[in-house]
Design a protein around this motif. Structure first.
Motif, PDB file in Angstrom:
ATOM      1  N   THR A   1       0.841  -1.205   0.000  1.00  0.00           N
ATOM      2  CA  THR A   1       0.000   0.000   0.000  1.00  0.00           C
ATOM      3  C   THR A   1       0.873   1.250   0.000  1.00  0.00           C
ATOM      4  OG1 THR A   1      -1.617  -1.244   1.286  1.00  0.00           O
ATOM      5  CG2 THR A   1      -1.916   1.139   1.213  1.00  0.00           C
ATOM      6  N   VAL A   2       1.918   1.253   0.823  1.00  0.00           N
ATOM      7  CA  VAL A   2       2.792   2.438   0.886  1.00  0.00           C
ATOM      8  C   VAL A   2       3.601   2.555  -0.405  1.00  0.00           C
ATOM      9  CG1 VAL A   2       4.605   3.608   2.199  1.00  0.00           C
ATOM     10  CG2 VAL A   2       2.887   2.249   3.408  1.00  0.00           C
TER      11      VAL A   2
ATOM     12  N   ALA B   1       3.447   9.873  -3.566  1.00  0.00           N
ATOM     13  CA  ALA B   1       3.742  10.958  -2.619  1.00  0.00           C
ATOM     14  C   ALA B   1       5.194  11.370  -2.761  1.00  0.00           C
ATOM     15  CB  ALA B   1       3.478  10.494  -1.187  1.00  0.00           C
ATOM     16  N   ASP B   2       5.473  12.652  -2.490  1.00  0.00           N
ATOM     17  CA  ASP B   2       6.858  13.133  -2.549  1.00  0.00           C
ATOM     18  C   ASP B   2       7.642  12.638  -1.347  1.00  0.00           C
ATOM     19  OD1 ASP B   2       6.212  14.485  -4.802  1.00  0.00           O
ATOM     20  OD2 ASP B   2       5.780  16.377  -3.766  1.00  0.00           O
TER      21      ASP B   2
ATOM     22  N   ALA C   1      -0.941   3.916   6.368  1.00  0.00           N
ATOM     23  CA  ALA C   1      -0.200   3.559   5.153  1.00  0.00           C
ATOM     24  C   ALA C   1      -0.434   4.591   4.044  1.00  0.00           C
ATOM     25  CB  ALA C   1      -0.611   2.167   4.680  1.00  0.00           C
ATOM     26  N   LEU C   2      -1.577   5.263   4.077  1.00  0.00           N
ATOM     27  CA  LEU C   2      -1.857   6.286   3.071  1.00  0.00           C
ATOM     28  C   LEU C   2      -1.729   7.696   3.626  1.00  0.00           C
ATOM     29  CD1 LEU C   2      -4.962   4.620   1.363  1.00  0.00           C
ATOM     30  CD2 LEU C   2      -2.620   4.777   0.480  1.00  0.00           C
TER      31      LEU C   2
ATOM     32  N   GLY D   1       0.680  13.471   7.374  1.00  0.00           N
ATOM     33  CA  GLY D   1      -0.200  13.245   6.230  1.00  0.00           C
ATOM     34  C   GLY D   1       0.409  12.422   5.108  1.00  0.00           C
ATOM     35  N   SER D   2       1.636  11.926   5.304  1.00  0.00           N
ATOM     36  CA  SER D   2       2.307  11.175   4.230  1.00  0.00           C
ATOM     37  C   SER D   2       2.164   9.667   4.430  1.00  0.00           C
ATOM     38  CB  SER D   2       3.797  11.522   4.224  1.00  0.00           C
ATOM     39  OG  SER D   2       3.983  12.861   3.856  1.00  0.00           O
ATOM     40  N   PRO D   3       2.264   8.907   3.348  1.00  0.00           N
ATOM     41  CA  PRO D   3       2.205   7.435   3.473  1.00  0.00           C
ATOM     42  C   PRO D   3       3.304   6.941   4.413  1.00  0.00           C
ATOM     43  CG  PRO D   3       2.061   8.109   1.172  1.00  0.00           C
ATOM     44  CD  PRO D   3       2.390   9.349   1.944  1.00  0.00           C
TER      45      PRO D   3
END
Ligand SMILES: Cc1cc2nc3c(=O)[nH]c(=O)nc-3n(C[C@H](O)[C@H](O)[C@H](O)COP(=O)(O)O)c2cc1C
Ligand code: SF4
Length: 510
Positions: free
Chosen positions: A160-161, A166-167, A289-290, A295-297
């Motif tokens: 999932t990650v 995502a940056d 994980a999301l 707020g990042s994975p």
């Protein structure tokens, strides 16, 4: 010179290992080295002397006893009433299937040369050769499920990650270890910190995270210091930092210290705490994980989950999956605690029975009295009666018996225990440790303590029936209405005590 090993594990230090090391350092011809524990805690301080036969162990050594031991020939591995023979051949140790614990107690914990010589970094090297999706595939093949308590498949979490856009991504190790009777995370962190560093680095390079945190409880000062040292040494040797093992990939790791709340072990609460806020549970979804740290994975795993990873990559996921029972694959580090003769950490394939662990391996109670109850899986786990000890230790198998594996902690009680007091304790623990976010847990646990107190004191049969119904109703509300497992599972130990030991709620009337 004769090399003598004295553990520097917190449990060994608590019973005088530092004094023993200091006394041995005064003996002519002795070089003292400090290893981690071998996990046989009832034998600490366990001193090991290097001989031609291997490392010969002497148990429960005291500083005052050193002169006698030396006179008796300890430095040549001579027999003595405290001698357990060659430590590697000891039955308790040799019978284990040590995968994650394979290296504990063998060397100085931050000796990176020894770590490498014992097979360290092989998992990371393989992970760097593979495509990230193939690393995830190995973890999925292993069948590894989260060892922190919930038992969620680690490979699915990592996938999932990995697949999240995502940056910035993070990896976080949950080393809050607040469950009663658990200490495997601590022992591994203190005795073999590079295994955690390696496991987390594999996770990071796989999912594309460049920053990592180990969230460690403040009650583990030795583990915190050891991990910080290990992170610095790994950085100096190029296993952490801007160019992990020459791969061109970056991973920076640091230790953050908690402030002593059980709920900070719940993953979203831990994330809040890591972000600098009060440890309060977040509603899920979104899942960490999301939407994790800032707020990042984020990969959040228990230390023991990460510690299984180096071997899974080095030997292949199938080698891990070949062990176990049903859907519970691999090994578990069981922690034998409470009223038990041989307390410590015991790694064995999942599926071993609770009876084997408590009676054969643990040697029954320390008091020598019959076992009456065993709590598996921490303070939210059920109290299993002696008749249920044949349950195989697997996630589904324990659930079928009304219990849960949790983090693998096993707390034994003898026949002097009052289970109505233990039921009260479960509610009291929840009332103290509740984060306060939701009403069923915050208020319900306090009402639970009061209701159990009234039940324990009531003599009128009608009143007792009413109180039982009230307690049942309260348990139902907590189970179904709580936001997280803290309030949701607290009724489990309470109900198990009521079901299996009803007489204790009667007995307390007298
Ligand atoms: C009240 C509560 C306390 C918890 N404490 C811990 C803990 O101390 N350590 C831990 O790893 N997981 C703990 N967990 C489980 C975590 O929420 C989470 O499932 C785990 O860190 C995920 O890692 P894993 O998949 O490797 O097990 C706790 C859960 C709850 C509800
Ligand atoms: S169940 Fe308890 S610990 Fe969990 S969110 Fe509600 S109040 Fe907080």
């Amino acid at each position: 010179m004769t090399t003598v090993w004295v553990p520097q594990d917190a449990s060994a230090r608590a019973v005088g290992a530092d004094e023993v090391a200091a006394a041995l350092a005064q003996v002519e011809g002795v070089t003292v080295r400090r290893n981690g524990t071998r996990g046989m805690l009832w034998r600490e301080p366990l001193v090991e002397v290097e001989t031609d036969r291997g490392r010969v162990g002497y148990a429960e050594v005291t500083a005052d006893g050193i002169p006698d031991l030396v006179r008796a020939g300890m430095l040549t591995g001579a027999d003595h009433e405290t001698c357990i023979g060659v430590v590697d051949d000891d039955r308790w140790l040799a019978a284990q299937d040590r995968v994650s614990l394979a290296r504990i107690g063998l060397a100085e914990p931050t000796d990176i040369t020894a770590y490498e010589a014992q097979g360290g970094w092989a998992g990371l090297r393989r992970a760097l050769e593979l495509d990230p999706a193939d690393v995830v595939e190995e973890v999925l093949t292993s069948g590894l499920r989260g060892r922190g308590g919930a038992g969620f498949p680690t490979g699915i979490k990592w996938r999932t990650v990995l697949e999240a856009e995502a940056d910035q991504k993070f990896v976080a190790c949950n080393l809050d270890e607040g469950d009663s009777g658990t200490f495997a995370d601590r022992i591994l962190a203190e005795a073999d910190p590079f295994t955690l560093v390696e496991g987390m680095t594999i996770a990071a390079v796989t999912v594309g995270a460049t920053e990592g945190f180990v969230y460690c409880r403040s009650e583990y000062p030795d583990a915190i210091a050891r991990l910080r040292d290990a992170i610095a040494v790994a950085g100096e040797h190029g296993y952490l930092g801007e160019d992990v093992a020459g791969s061109g990939r970056a991973f920076r790791l640091q230790v953050r210290v908690g402030a002593g709340a059980y709920i900070c072990g719940e993953e979203t609460s831990m994330l809040e705490s890591l972000e600098g806020r009060r440890g309060e549970v977040r509603a899920k979804p979104p899942i960490p994980a999301l939407h994790g740290l800032w707020g990042s994975p984020t990969v959040v795993n228990n230390l023991l989950s990460f510690a299984a990873i180096p071997m899974i990559l080095a030997d292949g996921g199938q080698a891990y999956a070949d062990r176990g029972v049903g859907r519970s694959r691999g090994t578990q580090i069981f922690q034998l605690a409470g009223n038990i003769a041989r307390g410590g950490v015991y790694e064995a394939p999942l599926g071993i029975t609770l009876r084997e662990l408590v009676q054969d391996i643990g040697g029954g109670t320390r008091t020598g009295r019959p076992v009456r109850a065993v709590q598996v899986g921490g303070p939210l786990g059920a109290y299993l009666p002696a008749e249920r000890l044949d349950v195989p230790m697997g996630y589904e198998e324990l659930a079928d018996a009304g219990g849960m594996l949790g983090h693998g902690g096993i707390v034994v009680f003898d026949d002097t225990v009052d289970m109505s007091r233990m039921a009260r304790f479960a509610m009291e623990f929840c009332s103290v440790e509740s984060c306060g976010k939701c009403t069923p847990c915050r208020i319900g646990s306090t009402r639970g303590v009061e209701t159990i107190d009234r039940l324990r004191g009531a003599t009128d049969p009608g009143e007792r029936t009413q109180l039982r119904l009230l307690l049942d109703d309260l348990c139902e509300t907590m189970t179904t209405g709580s936001l997280c497992a803290m309030g949701g599972l607290t009724p489990v130990p309470v109900r198990s005590a009521l079901t299996h030991f009803p007489e204790d709620f009667e007995r307390s009337r007298s």
